[in-house]
Write an enzyme that holds these catalytic residues in place. Sequence first.
Site, PDB file in Angstrom:
ATOM      1  N   PHE A 125       0.750  -1.210  -0.100  1.00 34.37           N
ATOM      2  CA  PHE A 125       0.067  -0.071  -0.052  1.00 34.37           C
ATOM      3  C   PHE A 125       0.931   1.271   0.009  1.00 34.37           C
ATOM      4  O   PHE A 125       1.930   1.256   0.778  1.00 34.37           O
ATOM      5  CB  PHE A 125      -0.879   0.061   1.397  1.00 34.37           C
ATOM      6  CG  PHE A 125      -1.956  -0.932   1.074  1.00 34.37           C
ATOM      7  CD1 PHE A 125      -1.693  -2.226   1.274  1.00 34.37           C
ATOM      8  CD2 PHE A 125      -3.463  -0.804   0.857  1.00 34.37           C
ATOM      9  CE1 PHE A 125      -2.759  -3.117   1.194  1.00 34.37           C
ATOM     10  CE2 PHE A 125      -4.500  -1.416   0.841  1.00 34.37           C
ATOM     11  CZ  PHE A 125      -4.223  -2.812   1.001  1.00 34.37           C
ATOM     12  N   TYR A 130       2.972   8.112   1.424  1.00 26.25           N
ATOM     13  CA  TYR A 130       3.790   6.839   1.212  1.00 26.25           C
ATOM     14  C   TYR A 130       4.415   6.639  -0.041  1.00 26.25           C
ATOM     15  O   TYR A 130       5.066   5.512  -0.346  1.00 26.25           O
ATOM     16  CB  TYR A 130       2.871   5.803   1.989  1.00 26.25           C
ATOM     17  CG  TYR A 130       3.422   5.705   3.638  1.00 26.25           C
ATOM     18  CD1 TYR A 130       2.881   6.910   4.278  1.00 26.25           C
ATOM     19  CD2 TYR A 130       4.186   4.775   4.280  1.00 26.25           C
ATOM     20  CE1 TYR A 130       3.069   6.766   5.761  1.00 26.25           C
ATOM     21  CE2 TYR A 130       4.015   4.732   5.409  1.00 26.25           C
ATOM     22  CZ  TYR A 130       3.727   5.846   6.343  1.00 26.25           C
ATOM     23  OH  TYR A 130       3.813   5.847   7.755  1.00 26.25           O
ATOM     24  N   VAL A 216       5.284  -0.802   2.785  1.00 26.85           N
ATOM     25  CA  VAL A 216       5.809  -0.168   1.610  1.00 26.85           C
ATOM     26  C   VAL A 216       7.068   0.758   2.069  1.00 26.85           C
ATOM     27  O   VAL A 216       8.083   0.816   1.172  1.00 26.85           O
ATOM     28  CB  VAL A 216       5.024   0.911   0.834  1.00 26.85           C
ATOM     29  CG1 VAL A 216       4.851   2.118   1.723  1.00 26.85           C
ATOM     30  CG2 VAL A 216       5.388   0.944  -0.551  1.00 26.85           C
ATOM     31  N   ASP A 217       7.311   0.996   3.386  1.00 27.54           N
ATOM     32  CA  ASP A 217       8.344   1.829   3.776  1.00 27.54           C
ATOM     33  C   ASP A 217       9.439   0.883   4.162  1.00 27.54           C
ATOM     34  O   ASP A 217      10.127   0.948   5.273  1.00 27.54           O
ATOM     35  CB  ASP A 217       8.082   2.874   5.021  1.00 27.54           C
ATOM     36  CG  ASP A 217       7.222   2.093   5.846  1.00 27.54           C
ATOM     37  OD1 ASP A 217       7.160   2.707   7.011  1.00 27.54           O
ATOM     38  OD2 ASP A 217       6.765   1.156   5.750  1.00 27.54           O
ATOM     39  N   HIS A 237       8.611 -10.300  14.780  1.00 24.83           N
ATOM     40  CA  HIS A 237       8.832  -8.670  14.891  1.00 24.83           C
ATOM     41  C   HIS A 237       9.997  -8.567  15.389  1.00 24.83           C
ATOM     42  O   HIS A 237      10.634  -9.066  16.475  1.00 24.83           O
ATOM     43  CB  HIS A 237       7.843  -8.129  15.914  1.00 24.83           C
ATOM     44  CG  HIS A 237       7.720  -6.441  15.642  1.00 24.83           C
ATOM     45  ND1 HIS A 237       8.957  -5.818  16.113  1.00 24.83           N
ATOM     46  CD2 HIS A 237       6.785  -5.575  15.181  1.00 24.83           C
ATOM     47  CE1 HIS A 237       8.447  -4.498  16.069  1.00 24.83           C
ATOM     48  NE2 HIS A 237       7.467  -4.474  15.355  1.00 24.83           N
ATOM     49  N   THR A 249       3.606  -6.398  23.186  1.00 24.13           N
ATOM     50  CA  THR A 249       2.616  -5.379  23.070  1.00 24.13           C
ATOM     51  C   THR A 249       1.070  -5.656  22.501  1.00 24.13           C
ATOM     52  O   THR A 249       0.509  -5.174  21.554  1.00 24.13           O
ATOM     53  CB  THR A 249       3.219  -4.083  22.151  1.00 24.13           C
ATOM     54  OG1 THR A 249       3.500  -4.533  21.032  1.00 24.13           O
ATOM     55  CG2 THR A 249       4.320  -3.218  23.028  1.00 24.13           C
ATOM     56  N   GLU A 307      -1.966  -4.919  13.334  1.00 24.25           N
ATOM     57  CA  GLU A 307      -0.994  -5.677  13.802  1.00 24.25           C
ATOM     58  C   GLU A 307      -1.474  -6.350  15.195  1.00 24.25           C
ATOM     59  O   GLU A 307      -1.333  -7.603  15.398  1.00 24.25           O
ATOM     60  CB  GLU A 307       0.229  -5.013  14.178  1.00 24.25           C
ATOM     61  CG  GLU A 307       1.280  -6.054  14.783  1.00 24.25           C
ATOM     62  CD  GLU A 307       2.631  -4.993  14.916  1.00 24.25           C
ATOM     63  OE1 GLU A 307       2.853  -4.345  15.832  1.00 24.25           O
ATOM     64  OE2 GLU A 307       3.553  -5.133  13.733  1.00 24.25           O
ATOM     65  N   ASP A 330      15.123  -3.724  11.356  1.00 21.53           N
ATOM     66  CA  ASP A 330      15.183  -2.569  11.584  1.00 21.53           C
ATOM     67  C   ASP A 330      16.592  -1.945  11.942  1.00 21.53           C
ATOM     68  O   ASP A 330      17.213  -2.533  13.190  1.00 21.53           O
ATOM     69  CB  ASP A 330      14.285  -1.703  12.502  1.00 21.53           C
ATOM     70  CG  ASP A 330      14.392  -0.118  12.454  1.00 21.53           C
ATOM     71  OD1 ASP A 330      13.447   0.356  12.846  1.00 21.53           O
ATOM     72  OD2 ASP A 330      15.541   0.176  12.258  1.00 21.53           O
TER      73      ASP A 330
HETATM   74  O1  48C Z   1       0.556   3.967   2.599  1.00 19.76           O
HETATM   75  C1  48C Z   1       0.324   4.387   3.760  1.00 19.76           C
HETATM   76  N1  48C Z   1       0.038   5.691   3.888  1.00 19.76           N
HETATM   77  C2  48C Z   1      -0.089   6.052   4.986  1.00 19.76           C
HETATM   78  O2  48C Z   1      -0.323   7.136   5.276  1.00 19.76           O
HETATM   79  C3  48C Z   1      -0.075   5.286   6.275  1.00 19.76           C
HETATM   80  C4  48C Z   1       0.287   4.135   6.071  1.00 19.76           C
HETATM   81  N2  48C Z   1       0.421   3.353   4.798  1.00 19.76           N
HETATM   82  C5  48C Z   1       0.749   1.982   4.744  1.00 19.76           C
HETATM   83  O3  48C Z   1       0.432   1.195   6.027  1.00 19.76           O
HETATM   84  C6  48C Z   1       2.168   1.537   4.177  1.00 19.76           C
HETATM   85  O4  48C Z   1       2.099   0.546   3.231  1.00 19.76           O
HETATM   86  C7  48C Z   1       2.894   1.555   5.420  1.00 19.76           C
HETATM   87  O5  48C Z   1       3.881   0.799   5.262  1.00 19.76           O
HETATM   88  C8  48C Z   1       1.733   0.869   6.253  1.00 19.76           C
HETATM   89  C9  48C Z   1       1.659   0.986   7.938  1.00 19.76           C
HETATM   90  N3  48C Z   1       3.184   0.671   8.363  1.00 19.76           N
HETATM   91  C10 48C Z   1       3.753   1.590   8.947  1.00 19.76           C
HETATM   92  O6  48C Z   1       3.640   2.785   8.794  1.00 19.76           O
HETATM   93  C11 48C Z   1       5.222   1.214   9.357  1.00 19.76           C
HETATM   94  N4  48C Z   1       6.065   0.636   8.519  1.00 19.76           N
HETATM   95  C12 48C Z   1       4.875   0.557  10.807  1.00 19.76           C
END
Ligand code: 48C
Length: 360
Positions: A125, A130, A216-217, A237, A249, A307, A330
């Site tokens: 996503f 992002y 995606v990040d 994790h 958690t 999660e 990480d």
């Molecule tokens: O694509 C988005 N946009 C946002 O504004 C917030 C979350 N996301 C998706 O959700 C991304 O794919 C992110 O990787 C994921 C939520 N995961 C994270 O933000 C960190 N990896 C924890």
Amino acid sequence: MLLNKCSSTREPMETSAWVLTSLDSRTDKNCNGKKCLLSMLFINAVFIIVFFWYENKPIRWHYESRLRCRQEMLYDKPQIFKPPRSDVLMVTPWLAPIIWNGSYNIDILNAQFHQRNVRVGITVFAMKKYTVFIKTFIETAEQFFMVGHKVNYYVFTDRADDISNFTLPEGRQLVILEVPSYKQWQEVSMRRMEMIRDKANQRFYKEVDYLVCVDVDMRFSDFVGVEILSDVFGTIHPGFYNAQRGSFTYERRQKSTAYIPTDEGDFYYAGGYFGGTVEEVYKLTNFCHKAIMTDKHNSIEAIWHDESHLNKYFLYHKPTRILSPEYLWDNNFGVPQFLKRRRFVAVPKNHNEIRNKRAL
Ligand code: 48C
């Protein structure tokens, strides 16, 4: 030529003798023309040809494929008293393998999955800001993810124009799925369950055999292959691989559908890396989405959103395979001795800049 010993009660040569004998006797009684005999012999010949073709085709294929495997597959014999790793847990109490570097032969696994002509979908996503991560994600996936196998990248986004064109080799394609976004980043994250479920039901089941659902990040920094594929898999994790269950958690408020008591729990699974067959991922995402909506109805949001619900699901629907922290790391945690590979690592980001503030 290999004969299939188990499929017929009568050997081919016995069959033709039996047919000829019966032919002779029948010819004497009710058909005395040479023409009739020739047509019976022709039928007999066709029968024998078909019989041999049918009886030996699968064996020959299997024989050749086994032969091919033998030529390509020379490797050391597994040793019963010499486990590949003794420093880490290799299998769970419910007999799900935990995937570590050195514990598998990727050539054997690749041959098995190529034989099955497996197709892999990876969902990611890239919503709102992002989208900045997608270039590195795809470029590094092209280097390390399921190399040599058929891959569909399913990029869910509200900003299709931000997704640049990628030139991908034969067998790999990128599919942009335009979906609505949500105001809060927590909602964006949680709604992934609903959107993966819906697409699994609408199209994924027709296009791929397995799904890998990730954040995606991130960037791929070492090989991730078919060793991860199983009916349903989760990932340990990186922040809790050595924690005791009381310090996981998990959601601890009984009002939430994600509630887990302090004396339960196997591992703390990362929300950003799960997968399995399309059918199993459908069941998982459907379960989590319904639980999220129940909480919403009851005006509660689980502590770590999707999660938390994933961990609840995996507690009572055990994964059939578990990915070690090699598969989600990480670098802020350093590189501990047990970590021989870092295959998929978080991309440093300023959460404040990249995420919208929760509405006050
Ligand atoms: O694509 C988005 N946009 C946002 O504004 C917030 C979350 N996301 C998706 O959700 C991304 O794919 C992110 O990787 C994921 C939520 N995961 C994270 O933000 C960190 N990896 C924890």
